[in-house]
Write a protein that holds these residues in place. Structure first.
Motif, PDB file in Angstrom:
ATOM      1  N   SER A   6       0.845  -1.192   0.000  1.00  0.00           N
ATOM      2  CA  SER A   6       0.000   0.000   0.000  1.00  0.00           C
ATOM      3  C   SER A   6       0.880   1.241   0.000  1.00  0.00           C
ATOM      4  O   SER A   6       2.079   1.178   0.271  1.00  0.00           O
ATOM      5  CB  SER A   6      -0.915   0.029   1.229  1.00  0.00           C
ATOM      6  OG  SER A   6      -0.146   0.134   2.422  1.00  0.00           O
ATOM      7  N   ARG A  31      -5.290  -0.205  -0.439  1.00  0.00           N
ATOM      8  CA  ARG A  31      -4.137   0.059  -1.304  1.00  0.00           C
ATOM      9  C   ARG A  31      -3.635   1.504  -1.168  1.00  0.00           C
ATOM     10  O   ARG A  31      -2.434   1.753  -1.203  1.00  0.00           O
ATOM     11  CB  ARG A  31      -4.501  -0.209  -2.769  1.00  0.00           C
ATOM     12  CG  ARG A  31      -4.774  -1.667  -3.055  1.00  0.00           C
ATOM     13  CD  ARG A  31      -3.485  -2.470  -3.179  1.00  0.00           C
ATOM     14  NE  ARG A  31      -3.791  -3.898  -3.235  1.00  0.00           N
ATOM     15  CZ  ARG A  31      -3.484  -4.762  -2.284  1.00  0.00           C
ATOM     16  NH1 ARG A  31      -2.866  -4.365  -1.195  1.00  0.00           N
ATOM     17  NH2 ARG A  31      -3.792  -6.033  -2.409  1.00  0.00           N
ATOM     18  N   ARG A  33      -3.913   4.614   1.325  1.00  0.00           N
ATOM     19  CA  ARG A  33      -4.335   5.029   2.656  1.00  0.00           C
ATOM     20  C   ARG A  33      -4.014   6.504   2.872  1.00  0.00           C
ATOM     21  O   ARG A  33      -3.261   7.109   2.119  1.00  0.00           O
ATOM     22  CB  ARG A  33      -3.629   4.160   3.706  1.00  0.00           C
ATOM     23  CG  ARG A  33      -3.881   2.673   3.503  1.00  0.00           C
ATOM     24  CD  ARG A  33      -3.114   1.821   4.486  1.00  0.00           C
ATOM     25  NE  ARG A  33      -3.372   0.395   4.291  1.00  0.00           N
ATOM     26  CZ  ARG A  33      -2.861  -0.561   5.040  1.00  0.00           C
ATOM     27  NH1 ARG A  33      -2.033  -0.252   6.028  1.00  0.00           N
ATOM     28  NH2 ARG A  33      -3.158  -1.829   4.796  1.00  0.00           N
ATOM     29  N   THR A 156      -1.423  -5.490  -6.467  1.00  0.00           N
ATOM     30  CA  THR A 156      -0.602  -4.648  -5.608  1.00  0.00           C
ATOM     31  C   THR A 156      -0.260  -3.378  -6.382  1.00  0.00           C
ATOM     32  O   THR A 156      -0.605  -3.255  -7.555  1.00  0.00           O
ATOM     33  CB  THR A 156       0.691  -5.368  -5.178  1.00  0.00           C
ATOM     34  OG1 THR A 156       1.449  -5.718  -6.339  1.00  0.00           O
ATOM     35  CG2 THR A 156       0.382  -6.636  -4.380  1.00  0.00           C
TER      36      THR A 156
END
Length: 205
Positions: A6, A31, A33, A156
Motif C-alpha cells: 500500500s 491500497r 491510505r 498490488t
C-alpha cells in the motif's frame, strides 16, 4: 516477488482526502491510505500516482469525477503517442495521472481501475534502480537512465522510477519542490529511506 502492499498519503485533512479517493476514483482504502500530517511541503512532491484503465472513456469518467470532487486539472485528457490520458491534482496536493494505452472505447465507460502505479521522481535513475534491486525488487522494464518499471504481484501497487524533472513535466508542474514528500510506502522490503528521501515501512507496521 517483493511488492508494494500500500501507499499512505499524508494530508492536513485526512478525512477529506479519503473522501476524495472514494468520490473521485472509488479506490480501495487498503491500497491507498491516508493519515494526518502537517509536515511542510511546497510545490511538486516528487511523485505521481497513476490509475491505469482499459479505455479512453474510463479516463474521461475518472477525470470528470475527480473535478467534481474538487480536483484541479493539470493536463486535460488528450491523445498521445502512448495512448490517452490526463492529469489532475487532488485537493490534498497529490498528483494523479489517469491513463490508458488504448485509443478506442470497446464498451460503456466505467471508473474501473486496472492498475495503480506509483512513479517516483528521482535524480539518478540508474543509482535508484540498483538501490531497489539490492533490496529485493525485480526489474520488469528498463530504459537506461530514463525509466525503470519493477515487477510486482497482481493486485498490488506497481513501482516505477522516472527522472524527477521529466516526471514534473509529465505532471504539468515545475519539478521544484521542498519539504516532505508526504508519502510512505508499505512493503515487505522495508523499512528504509531511499536516496531521494522516499520513506518505506515494513508490512505489518
Amino acid at each position: 516477488m517483493n511488492s508494494i502492499d500500500s501507499v499512505t498519503l499524508e494530508a492536513a485533512d485526512p478525512d477529506a482526502a479519503a473522501r476524495f479517493h472514494t468520490d473521485a476514483f472509488g479506490l480501495d482504502p487498503v491500497r491507498v491510505r491516508v493519515r494526518g500530517s502537517e509536515a511542510p511541503s511546497t510545490g511538486f512532491r516528487g511523485f505521481t500516482l497513476s490509475l491505469v484503465v482499459s479505455q479512453p472513456g474510463n479516463v474521461d469518467a475518472l477525470q470528470a469525477a475527480a473535478l467534481d470532487a474538487g480536483a484541479t486539472s493539470l493536463k486535460p485528457a488528450a491523445k498521445s503517442l502512448w495512448g490517452y490520458g490526463g492529469v489532475v491534482q487532488a485537493p490534498d496536493g497529490t498528483v494523479w495521472q489517469l491513463a490508458t494505452s488504448s485509443r478506442k472505447d470497446t464498451g460503456p465507460a466505467t471508473r474501473d481501475v486496472d492498475e495503480i502505479v506509483l512513479l517516483l521522481g528521482v535524480e539518478d535513475v540508474k543509482a535508484s534502480r540498483q538501490f531497489y534491486v539490492e533490496r529485493g525488487l525485480s526489474v520488469g522494464k528498463s530504459f537506461g537512465g530514463k525509466y525503470v518499471e519493477f515487477t510486482t504481484a497482481p493486485d498490488t501497487v506497481k513501482l516505477s522510477l522516472y527522472k524527477r524533472r521529466a516526471l514534473g513535466k509529465v505532471a504539468g508542474m515545475s519539478p521544484d519542490g521542498t519539504g516532505s514528500h508526504r508519502l510512505t510506502v508499505t512493503s515487505p522490503v522495508g523499512p528504509f529511506t531511499d536516496p531521494d528521501g522516499f520513506v518505506w515501512e515494513a508490512a505489518g507496521q
